[in-house]
Write a protein that holds these residues in place. Structure first.
Motif, PDB file in Angstrom:
ATOM      1  N   GLN A  21      14.887  -4.490  -7.752  1.00  0.00           N
ATOM      2  CA  GLN A  21      13.172  -3.911  -8.193  1.00  0.00           C
ATOM      3  C   GLN A  21      12.897  -5.683  -7.982  1.00  0.00           C
ATOM      4  O   GLN A  21      11.190  -4.498  -7.823  1.00  0.00           O
ATOM      5  CB  GLN A  21      13.422  -3.415  -9.847  1.00  0.00           C
ATOM      6  N   LYS A  22      13.168  -6.855  -7.954  1.00  0.00           N
ATOM      7  CA  LYS A  22      11.416  -7.229  -7.887  1.00  0.00           C
ATOM      8  C   LYS A  22      11.815  -8.342  -6.669  1.00  0.00           C
ATOM      9  O   LYS A  22      10.429  -8.276  -6.139  1.00  0.00           O
ATOM     10  CB  LYS A  22      12.795  -8.618  -8.599  1.00  0.00           C
ATOM     11  N   VAL A  23      12.562  -7.730  -5.729  1.00  0.00           N
ATOM     12  CA  VAL A  23      11.872  -7.524  -4.193  1.00  0.00           C
ATOM     13  C   VAL A  23      11.340  -6.254  -3.948  1.00  0.00           C
ATOM     14  O   VAL A  23      10.626  -6.459  -2.883  1.00  0.00           O
ATOM     15  CB  VAL A  23      13.450  -7.421  -3.512  1.00  0.00           C
ATOM     16  N   GLY A  24      11.189  -5.637  -4.454  1.00  0.00           N
ATOM     17  CA  GLY A  24      10.913  -4.303  -4.071  1.00  0.00           C
ATOM     18  C   GLY A  24       9.201  -4.678  -4.965  1.00  0.00           C
ATOM     19  O   GLY A  24       7.865  -4.555  -3.854  1.00  0.00           O
ATOM     20  N   ILE A  25       9.130  -5.543  -5.836  1.00  0.00           N
ATOM     21  CA  ILE A  25       7.717  -5.811  -6.194  1.00  0.00           C
ATOM     22  C   ILE A  25       7.108  -6.947  -5.220  1.00  0.00           C
ATOM     23  O   ILE A  25       5.640  -7.099  -5.057  1.00  0.00           O
ATOM     24  CB  ILE A  25       7.601  -6.223  -7.995  1.00  0.00           C
ATOM     25  N   ALA A  26       7.921  -7.365  -4.900  1.00  0.00           N
ATOM     26  CA  ALA A  26       7.580  -8.518  -3.870  1.00  0.00           C
ATOM     27  C   ALA A  26       7.153  -7.965  -2.706  1.00  0.00           C
ATOM     28  O   ALA A  26       5.951  -7.946  -1.278  1.00  0.00           O
ATOM     29  CB  ALA A  26       8.793  -9.425  -3.565  1.00  0.00           C
ATOM     30  N   ILE A  27       7.377  -6.796  -2.286  1.00  0.00           N
ATOM     31  CA  ILE A  27       7.324  -5.543  -0.546  1.00  0.00           C
ATOM     32  C   ILE A  27       5.830  -5.428  -1.414  1.00  0.00           C
ATOM     33  O   ILE A  27       5.097  -5.600  -0.428  1.00  0.00           O
ATOM     34  CB  ILE A  27       8.289  -4.787  -0.558  1.00  0.00           C
ATOM     35  N   ALA A  28       5.863  -4.634  -2.606  1.00  0.00           N
ATOM     36  CA  ALA A  28       4.210  -4.054  -2.867  1.00  0.00           C
ATOM     37  C   ALA A  28       3.389  -5.707  -2.889  1.00  0.00           C
ATOM     38  O   ALA A  28       2.480  -5.202  -2.454  1.00  0.00           O
ATOM     39  CB  ALA A  28       4.555  -3.601  -4.520  1.00  0.00           C
ATOM     40  N   LEU A  29       3.775  -6.845  -3.382  1.00  0.00           N
ATOM     41  CA  LEU A  29       2.577  -7.454  -3.258  1.00  0.00           C
ATOM     42  C   LEU A  29       2.050  -8.126  -2.300  1.00  0.00           C
ATOM     43  O   LEU A  29       1.224  -8.147  -1.648  1.00  0.00           O
ATOM     44  CB  LEU A  29       3.336  -8.986  -4.261  1.00  0.00           C
ATOM     45  N   ALA A  30       3.406  -8.307  -0.848  1.00  0.00           N
ATOM     46  CA  ALA A  30       3.129  -8.405  -0.211  1.00  0.00           C
ATOM     47  C   ALA A  30       1.869  -7.302   0.490  1.00  0.00           C
ATOM     48  O   ALA A  30       1.265  -7.842   1.781  1.00  0.00           O
ATOM     49  CB  ALA A  30       4.701  -8.426   0.748  1.00  0.00           C
ATOM     50  N   LYS A  31       1.930  -6.308   0.393  1.00  0.00           N
ATOM     51  CA  LYS A  31       0.812  -5.380   1.074  1.00  0.00           C
ATOM     52  C   LYS A  31      -0.309  -5.267   0.717  1.00  0.00           C
ATOM     53  O   LYS A  31      -1.000  -4.996   1.021  1.00  0.00           O
ATOM     54  CB  LYS A  31       1.559  -3.950   0.672  1.00  0.00           C
ATOM     55  N   GLU A  32      -0.459  -6.248  -0.885  1.00  0.00           N
ATOM     56  CA  GLU A  32      -1.985  -6.313  -1.417  1.00  0.00           C
ATOM     57  C   GLU A  32      -2.351  -4.737  -1.252  1.00  0.00           C
ATOM     58  O   GLU A  32      -3.302  -4.588  -1.550  1.00  0.00           O
ATOM     59  CB  GLU A  32      -2.322  -7.081   0.138  1.00  0.00           C
ATOM     60  N   ALA A  33      -1.654  -3.936  -1.858  1.00  0.00           N
ATOM     61  CA  ALA A  33      -1.804  -2.195  -2.116  1.00  0.00           C
ATOM     62  C   ALA A  33      -2.521  -2.145  -2.829  1.00  0.00           C
ATOM     63  O   ALA A  33      -2.514  -2.802  -3.557  1.00  0.00           O
ATOM     64  CB  ALA A  33      -0.593  -2.182  -2.537  1.00  0.00           C
ATOM     65  N   LYS A  34      -3.970  -1.347  -2.804  1.00  0.00           N
ATOM     66  CA  LYS A  34      -4.499  -1.596  -4.144  1.00  0.00           C
ATOM     67  C   LYS A  34      -4.346   0.359  -4.820  1.00  0.00           C
ATOM     68  O   LYS A  34      -4.821   0.442  -6.224  1.00  0.00           O
ATOM     69  CB  LYS A  34      -5.813  -0.213  -2.882  1.00  0.00           C
ATOM     70  N   ALA A  35      -2.543   0.754  -4.825  1.00  0.00           N
ATOM     71  CA  ALA A  35      -2.665   1.446  -5.557  1.00  0.00           C
ATOM     72  C   ALA A  35      -0.782   1.432  -4.897  1.00  0.00           C
ATOM     73  O   ALA A  35      -0.606   0.813  -4.778  1.00  0.00           O
ATOM     74  CB  ALA A  35      -3.069   2.945  -4.791  1.00  0.00           C
TER      75      ALA A  35
ATOM     76  N   GLN B 287      -3.955  -7.232 -13.529  1.00  0.00           N
ATOM     77  CA  GLN B 287      -5.069  -8.177 -13.742  1.00  0.00           C
ATOM     78  C   GLN B 287      -5.845  -7.866 -11.930  1.00  0.00           C
ATOM     79  O   GLN B 287      -7.024  -8.397 -11.823  1.00  0.00           O
ATOM     80  CB  GLN B 287      -4.665  -9.279 -14.113  1.00  0.00           C
ATOM     81  N   ASN B 288      -5.083  -7.749 -11.218  1.00  0.00           N
ATOM     82  CA  ASN B 288      -5.452  -7.946  -9.715  1.00  0.00           C
ATOM     83  C   ASN B 288      -5.886  -6.827  -9.279  1.00  0.00           C
ATOM     84  O   ASN B 288      -5.930  -6.927  -7.951  1.00  0.00           O
ATOM     85  CB  ASN B 288      -4.140  -8.333  -8.659  1.00  0.00           C
ATOM     86  N   ASN B 289      -6.173  -5.962 -10.471  1.00  0.00           N
ATOM     87  CA  ASN B 289      -7.156  -4.641  -9.722  1.00  0.00           C
ATOM     88  C   ASN B 289      -6.105  -3.073  -9.173  1.00  0.00           C
ATOM     89  O   ASN B 289      -7.122  -2.724  -8.105  1.00  0.00           O
ATOM     90  CB  ASN B 289      -8.233  -4.737  -8.809  1.00  0.00           C
ATOM     91  N   VAL B 290      -4.947  -3.599  -9.710  1.00  0.00           N
ATOM     92  CA  VAL B 290      -4.149  -2.363  -8.665  1.00  0.00           C
ATOM     93  C   VAL B 290      -4.447  -1.377  -9.515  1.00  0.00           C
ATOM     94  O   VAL B 290      -4.432  -1.555 -10.342  1.00  0.00           O
ATOM     95  CB  VAL B 290      -3.240  -2.776  -8.123  1.00  0.00           C
ATOM     96  N   ALA B 291      -4.437  -0.138  -8.958  1.00  0.00           N
ATOM     97  CA  ALA B 291      -4.449   0.785  -9.302  1.00  0.00           C
ATOM     98  C   ALA B 291      -3.258   1.232  -9.856  1.00  0.00           C
ATOM     99  O   ALA B 291      -2.166   2.038  -8.996  1.00  0.00           O
ATOM    100  CB  ALA B 291      -5.190   2.383  -8.871  1.00  0.00           C
ATOM    101  N   ILE B 292      -2.037   1.416 -11.005  1.00  0.00           N
ATOM    102  CA  ILE B 292      -0.893   1.759 -11.133  1.00  0.00           C
ATOM    103  C   ILE B 292      -0.376   3.007 -11.931  1.00  0.00           C
ATOM    104  O   ILE B 292      -1.111   3.802 -12.537  1.00  0.00           O
ATOM    105  CB  ILE B 292      -0.226   0.696 -11.807  1.00  0.00           C
ATOM    106  N   LEU B 293       0.270   4.251 -10.810  1.00  0.00           N
ATOM    107  CA  LEU B 293       0.618   5.348 -11.621  1.00  0.00           C
ATOM    108  C   LEU B 293       2.466   5.045 -11.829  1.00  0.00           C
ATOM    109  O   LEU B 293       2.783   5.320 -10.823  1.00  0.00           O
ATOM    110  CB  LEU B 293      -0.177   6.856 -10.528  1.00  0.00           C
TER     111      LEU B 293
END
Lengths: 238, 474
Positions: free
Chosen positions: A138-152, A179-185
């Motif tokens: 899951q942490k690698v998954g979070i890193a993938i999300a962080l890398a993407k600089e996703a807005k959602a 805190q980084n203004n990501v919309a999370i569902l």
């Protein structure tokens, strides 16, 4: 921003999702609660373009997912319930691959830094992920999300099967993203975690969104009681 | 996406030992099959060379005897083998009409097990008695030879199936597909690239192994090697395109494997057998024994009427008329004249047999476009020069040579001429000239068209389905 407008998905006579309308603004965490088959995962699948809606629209930053499936995915990160990686690749290689095919070429230092931010211990960076625990994946998954600089960010029961420590760490990571203004569902069964991290909470049943709360305006016991009543578990409600 | 797929696909394949397994397997199969093929070629070369050596020896003896006779010496030789007699030379000093194997013969044993590759036509033997078939093991005829064509046409698709059947379904079953599909990529393109890269690495392995095998077999023809590789790659493309279709349109690994094996059975086993069966049904060829029986009856009839035939023959060939008292007519004159008549009489019978055979072959040639296995097998066989078509060409040239051989001695025989050491220098010689046609280009195009059709249909079907249900809708 994540928006659904009368979003409906039917399989023949069966309605998996019935006219769901919700909005998750940047910097908000929206937790969808509900039993299995409530329509939580269907909502996420429709937002990812994995399924086509029968009617209604799913929007990511104002773009219709159904007609812009690939371009909307540039703004979305997704962490499934059981995140699986390529077992013969290391954590850094998995991160490099998934961010790379999405169009981001990141240097080795950035990849390591992202894994650190996601909470993965540095001695696991160059280990093959085949032996990783669910929490580590899951942490690698979070890193993938962080890398993407996703807005959602879409999460489908990400804490199920995690031990309390890992679940707590995961919650803190989501707070950081918020805190980084990501919309999370986030679709979850975990009322406690939902109350702890969410800005808004919705309760779904049989494909319908039956209740919505602002998290700060409801206590955990009330949330629990409302959830049980909504689910018709009257004997369990206080 | 391509750079990252390229970068990590090889890593994944190496770490999961796929590359090592496929390299080892293909190396063993290629080396063993080419060794088998080259053994047969060596045997064939040795047989031809032995026959040629025998001719050289008998020619030397014949020239020595002619020299002695021309110098007025007596020679110790049977009366019917005295080399001044044209019939003796035509019968007992024949040339070898050999079909030398080409340098790529080792890739396909083909029909070389069934047909003989050298004969020695004689003046007294008719064309029908030239035996082009040789005794072979019925077991070998049933299963074929373990040559490179067998490996490439029958086994390579199975290796491709094992290598590609679960490219997408494995992601689904492992659970990584959802993470993958959430990236801004097209799953269709991703599967295409993954299979494309697997095709690429397999092609690299095959090229390296083929290069080694060709060098071991002293093949120096670059165009031969390139044609060989082009055919294999087009055949591989066909099977990878089927894998692409099944990966996108079926879904589960077990179903994918079963579907691809089913297609292998259809294209590699069933279609060739069906085509052959329909050829037999629609274009029934009269039994060969019936034709042989009719030839025998005509022969017996001709022998009975040899004197009458000779008279008619001489009437048609005034150049052979007896002009002086030194000339005489004996058994051989009657025999040779009857052979000519026999040929003319049997022509309609032989033509009708050949026409039926040609109709059947044309039918099979048309239907071969339904099976990539037949296209590839035939094209590789043509490269090796061992197909039925190659042997037909050879037989045709042998018959022409037999005629040329007979014609060389006919004027000598009927003019009661004497064979001399000077004439020995101008004896006809046989050289096999393979026919060239555009089979390679048409085969490559056929395979590429099939691949394009499969890819086109797959992409259309997948697009329609994903529009209706979403990319993971199924």
């Amino acid at each position: 921003m994540i928006t659904t407008n009368n979003l409906t998905k039917k399989y023949g006579d069966f309605t998996a999702l019935n006219q769901l309308s919700l909005t998750v603004n940047p910097g908000e965490i929206y937790c969808l609660l509900g039993a299995n088959g409530a329509g939580k995962s269907t909502t996420i699948n429709l937002l990812l373009g994995f399924l086509k809606p029968t009617s209604g629209v799913a929007l990511i930053n104002g773009k219709d997912v159904a007609t812009n499936t690939i371009s909307t995915k540039k703004d979305i990160a997704y962490i499934p319930e059981n995140l699986m990686l390529y077992p013969t690749l290391t954590a850094v290689e998995n991160l490099d691959y998934f961010s790379g095919i999405g169009g981001q070429k990141l240097p080795k230092e950035t990849l390591e830094s992202l894994l650190s931010q996601a909470g993965l211990q540095s001695d696991a960076f160059y280990k093959r992920t085949g032996a990783f625990s669910k929490g580590m994946r899951q942490k690698v998954g979070i890193a993938i999300a962080l890398a993407k600089e996703a807005k959602a960010l879409l999460l489908d029961e990400p804490t199920s099967g995690l031990d309390p420590k890992a679940s707590n760490e995961f919650g803190r990571l989501l707070q950081g993203l918020k805190q980084n203004n990501v919309a999370i569902l986030m679709a979850t069964h975990d009322l406690f975690r939902a109350k702890e991290i969410a800005t808004n909470i919705g309760i779904m049943k049989n494909g319908k969104l039956l209740e919505q709360f602002v998290s700060d305006e409801i206590s955990l016991p009330v949330l629990e009681e409302t959830y049980l009543k909504t689910m018709n578990y009257k004997e369990l409600a206080v | 996406m391509f750079y990252y797929n390229f970068k990590y696909e090889l890593k994944i394949l190496l770490r999961s030992r796929w590359i090592q397994l496929i390299s080892g397997l293909l190396l063993v199969l290629f080396v063993f099959a080419s060794f088998n093929g080259s053994q047969k070629i060596e045997k064939r070369k040795a047989e031809i060379s032995k026959a040629r050596e025998a001719v050289k020896t008998s020619d030397a003896r014949m020239l020595q005897q002619l020299d002695s006779i021309e110098k007025g010496h007596k020679v110790q030789v049977a009366r019917w083998m005295v080399p001044t007699s044209p019939i003796a030379i035509g019968n007992y000093y024949p040339r070898v009409a050999a079909m030398d194997p080409n340098e790529m013969g080792f890739i396909a044993v083909g029909q070389s097990d069934v047909f003989t590759h050298y004969v020695s036509p004689r003046v007294s033997a008719d064309d029908f008695s030239i035996n082009f078939t040789e005794m072979t093991s019925p077991i070998q005829l049933l299963f074929g030879s373990f040559d490179l064509v067998f490996v490439l046409v029958y086994l390579l698709p199975l290796i491709i199936i094992a290598f590609s059947y679960n490219v997408l379904s494995e992601e689904k079953e492992r659970g990584s597909l959802r993470l993958l599909a959430s990236q801004p990529i097209s799953i269709k393109k991703w599967v295409f690239q993954k299979l494309g890269l697997r095709f690429f690495w397999m092609a690299v392995i095959i090229t390296v192994i083929s290069l080694g095998v060709f060098l071991l077999n002293d093949v120096v023809s670059i165009s031969g090697l390139l044609s060989f590789l082009a055919l294999i790659f087009c055949y591989m493309l066909f099977w990878f395109s089927l894998a692409f279709a099944i990966n996108l349109l079926v879904g589960e690994s077990a179903k994918n494997a079963l579907s691809l094996i089913g297609l292998w059975i259809v294209f590699v086993l069933l279609m060739p057998s069906l085509i052959s069966q329909t050829g037999d049904i629609f274009f029934k060829i009269p039994p060969r024994m019936q034709m042989v029986q009719e030839i025998r009856e005509h022969k017996a009839e001709a022998v009975k009427k040899q004197d009458e035939i000779l008279d008619n023959f001489l009437r048609d060939h005034p150049e052979y008329a007896v002009n002086d008292s030194a000339q005489s007519r004996n058994f051989w004159h009657g025999y040779m004249a009857s052979q000519n008549l026999l040929k003319e009489e049997l022509q309609p019978l032989l033509s009708s047999y050949d026409e039926k055979l040609e109709e059947q072959q044309n039918w099979i040639n048309k239907l071969k476009w339904t099976s990539p296995a037949i296209i590839t097998q035939r094209a590789l066989g043509r490269l090796a020069g061992t197909t039925k078509q190659d042997y037909d060409t050879y037989q045709e040239q042998v018959l022409q040579f037999a005629e040329e051989w007979r014609s060389f001695f006919m004027p000598l025989l009927f003019n009661n001429g004497v064979f001399t050491s000077e004439l020995a220098k101008s004896l006809p010689a046989f050289e096999y000239k393979p026919k060239s046609d555009n089979y390679l280009v048409s085969s490559l195009l056929g395979l590429l068209v099939m691949t394009c059709v499969i890819m086109g249909v797959t992409v259309s079907m997948y697009s329609i389905r994903s529009k209706e249900t979403g990319i993971l809708g199924s």
